[in-house]
Motif scaffolding. Sequence first.
Motif, PDB file in Angstrom:
ATOM      1  N   UNK A 130       0.748  -1.169  -0.048  1.00  0.00           N
ATOM      2  CA  UNK A 130       0.022  -0.059  -0.042  1.00  0.00           C
ATOM      3  C   UNK A 130       0.911   1.243   0.000  1.00  0.00           C
ATOM      4  N   UNK A 131       1.985   1.283   0.846  1.00  0.00           N
ATOM      5  CA  UNK A 131       2.875   2.180   0.626  1.00  0.00           C
ATOM      6  C   UNK A 131       3.492   2.419  -0.543  1.00  0.00           C
ATOM      7  N   UNK A 132       3.861   1.471  -1.248  1.00  0.00           N
ATOM      8  CA  UNK A 132       4.347   1.671  -2.535  1.00  0.00           C
ATOM      9  C   UNK A 132       3.326   2.310  -3.492  1.00  0.00           C
ATOM     10  N   UNK A 133       2.188   1.644  -3.360  1.00  0.00           N
ATOM     11  CA  UNK A 133       0.931   2.407  -4.194  1.00  0.00           C
ATOM     12  C   UNK A 133       0.687   3.885  -4.013  1.00  0.00           C
ATOM     13  N   UNK A 134       1.021   4.069  -2.711  1.00  0.00           N
ATOM     14  CA  UNK A 134       0.681   5.671  -2.504  1.00  0.00           C
ATOM     15  C   UNK A 134       2.092   6.479  -2.426  1.00  0.00           C
ATOM     16  N   UNK A 135       2.984   6.051  -3.200  1.00  0.00           N
ATOM     17  CA  UNK A 135       4.078   6.858  -3.406  1.00  0.00           C
ATOM     18  C   UNK A 135       4.736   7.294  -2.174  1.00  0.00           C
ATOM     19  N   UNK A 136       4.599   6.441  -1.142  1.00  0.00           N
ATOM     20  CA  UNK A 136       5.328   6.708   0.217  1.00  0.00           C
ATOM     21  C   UNK A 136       6.740   7.004  -0.139  1.00  0.00           C
ATOM     22  N   UNK A 137       7.604   7.837   0.274  1.00  0.00           N
ATOM     23  CA  UNK A 137       8.896   8.343   0.216  1.00  0.00           C
ATOM     24  C   UNK A 137       9.749   7.024   0.880  1.00  0.00           C
ATOM     25  N   UNK A 138      10.504   6.329   0.245  1.00  0.00           N
ATOM     26  CA  UNK A 138      11.466   5.392   0.783  1.00  0.00           C
ATOM     27  C   UNK A 138      10.881   4.602   2.031  1.00  0.00           C
ATOM     28  N   UNK A 195       0.289   8.266   7.005  1.00  0.00           N
ATOM     29  CA  UNK A 195      -0.011   8.277   8.829  1.00  0.00           C
ATOM     30  C   UNK A 195       0.159   7.066   9.357  1.00  0.00           C
ATOM     31  N   UNK A 196       0.991   6.133   9.009  1.00  0.00           N
ATOM     32  CA  UNK A 196       1.448   4.605   9.515  1.00  0.00           C
ATOM     33  C   UNK A 196       2.613   4.471   9.977  1.00  0.00           C
ATOM     34  N   UNK A 197       2.679   3.948  11.301  1.00  0.00           N
ATOM     35  CA  UNK A 197       4.047   3.629  11.884  1.00  0.00           C
ATOM     36  C   UNK A 197       3.973   1.953  11.975  1.00  0.00           C
ATOM     37  N   UNK A 198       5.210   1.387  11.908  1.00  0.00           N
ATOM     38  CA  UNK A 198       5.228  -0.011  11.964  1.00  0.00           C
ATOM     39  C   UNK A 198       6.384  -0.032  13.090  1.00  0.00           C
ATOM     40  N   UNK A 199       6.192  -0.876  14.010  1.00  0.00           N
ATOM     41  CA  UNK A 199       7.523  -1.314  15.015  1.00  0.00           C
ATOM     42  C   UNK A 199       7.633  -2.706  14.926  1.00  0.00           C
ATOM     43  N   UNK A 217      10.882   1.686   3.194  1.00  0.00           N
ATOM     44  CA  UNK A 217      11.885   0.589   3.932  1.00  0.00           C
ATOM     45  C   UNK A 217      12.933   1.185   4.704  1.00  0.00           C
ATOM     46  N   UNK A 218      13.326   2.492   4.457  1.00  0.00           N
ATOM     47  CA  UNK A 218      14.144   3.147   5.430  1.00  0.00           C
ATOM     48  C   UNK A 218      13.678   3.118   6.952  1.00  0.00           C
ATOM     49  N   UNK A 219      14.467   2.360   7.493  1.00  0.00           N
ATOM     50  CA  UNK A 219      13.870   2.156   9.135  1.00  0.00           C
ATOM     51  C   UNK A 219      14.778   2.664   9.988  1.00  0.00           C
ATOM     52  N   UNK A 220      14.439   2.910  11.205  1.00  0.00           N
ATOM     53  CA  UNK A 220      15.324   3.597  12.617  1.00  0.00           C
ATOM     54  C   UNK A 220      15.677   2.104  13.076  1.00  0.00           C
ATOM     55  N   UNK A 221      17.050   1.916  13.214  1.00  0.00           N
ATOM     56  CA  UNK A 221      17.182   0.756  13.955  1.00  0.00           C
ATOM     57  C   UNK A 221      17.829   1.117  15.312  1.00  0.00           C
ATOM     58  N   UNK A 280       9.395   2.305  11.664  1.00  0.00           N
ATOM     59  CA  UNK A 280       9.133   3.473  10.217  1.00  0.00           C
ATOM     60  C   UNK A 280       7.950   4.132  10.561  1.00  0.00           C
ATOM     61  N   UNK A 281       7.876   5.574  10.286  1.00  0.00           N
ATOM     62  CA  UNK A 281       6.790   6.185  10.503  1.00  0.00           C
ATOM     63  C   UNK A 281       6.824   6.957   8.880  1.00  0.00           C
ATOM     64  N   UNK A 282       5.373   6.442   8.110  1.00  0.00           N
ATOM     65  CA  UNK A 282       5.083   6.956   6.865  1.00  0.00           C
ATOM     66  C   UNK A 282       4.317   8.174   6.950  1.00  0.00           C
ATOM     67  N   UNK A 283       4.836   9.207   6.743  1.00  0.00           N
ATOM     68  CA  UNK A 283       3.992  10.676   7.041  1.00  0.00           C
ATOM     69  C   UNK A 283       2.967  10.451   5.710  1.00  0.00           C
TER      70      UNK A 283
END
Length: 212
Positions: free
Chosen positions: A34-42, A102-106, A44-48, A96-99
């Motif tokens: 869904x993020x790719x279809x919505x043109x979320x920027x990067x 408005x989605x966050x994954x942990x 898969x860049x996540x905070x480690x 990751x937070x996809x602005x």
Amino acid sequence: MASSPLSGDPSFAFPEFTDPPASPFEVARAWIDGARASDVSEPMSMTLATAGTDGRVSARTVDVKRLDDAGLMFGTSTRSPKGRQLRDDPFAALQAYWRETMQQLRFEGRAVALSDAESDALFADRSPGSRAATAVADQSAPYGGRDLDDLIDDANALLDEHGDDVPRPGPWRAWRLEPDRVEFWHGSRDRMHRRLEYRRTAAGWTAERLQP
Ligand SMILES: Cc1cc2nc3c(=O)[nH]c(=O)nc-3n(C[C@H](O)[C@H](O)[C@H](O)COP(=O)(O)O)c2cc1C
């Protein structure tokens, strides 16, 4: 200046909140698609986040390259500060937070250093220039008597010697964060955020909705 939190599009569907599938990886794959279809920027860049034996925590961005039912794969040097922390204490978190949506994954769990073959395969996915840059740098070490131009010269020499096949430096490794806790957070401007948490148990994954 007034801040504008949760500026993204709130319309992303989250059917898993009411009807959670058995595995969090199913939700993760749907969210990433869904993020790719919505043109979320990067996306898969996540905070480690990692911790040292002294209990100090540090965080930085890494690119998650693959996701499978065992976890999330990324690459880094075992000699870097994060690599040394993971050797001493494998518990880590990716976030990751996809602005835009408005989605966050942990993801929280253990990071496992993968085999030479898996590390070679992940390293081979990188561009030749990126492989050369990785090979010549001692990540996060000070320059000492050298400087960035010296590293660029070293990288160009490696590319001249190996072309597209710059070999993986021994300390660079593929890692997999194997989570035992996963959380999906979908923001709402009225603060009634929807949160779905998965925990791994001996019997498999359990899912539970959490208060905002
Ligand atoms: C968008 C982005 C992606 C990055 N991806 C990686 C990566 O996949 N692996 C990596 O080692 N460093 C990556 N970095 C650099 C790290 O954030 C960090 O600066 C470096 O790994 C040193 O971290 P350490 O000193 O905590 O070990 C990335 C940085 C950014 C901003």
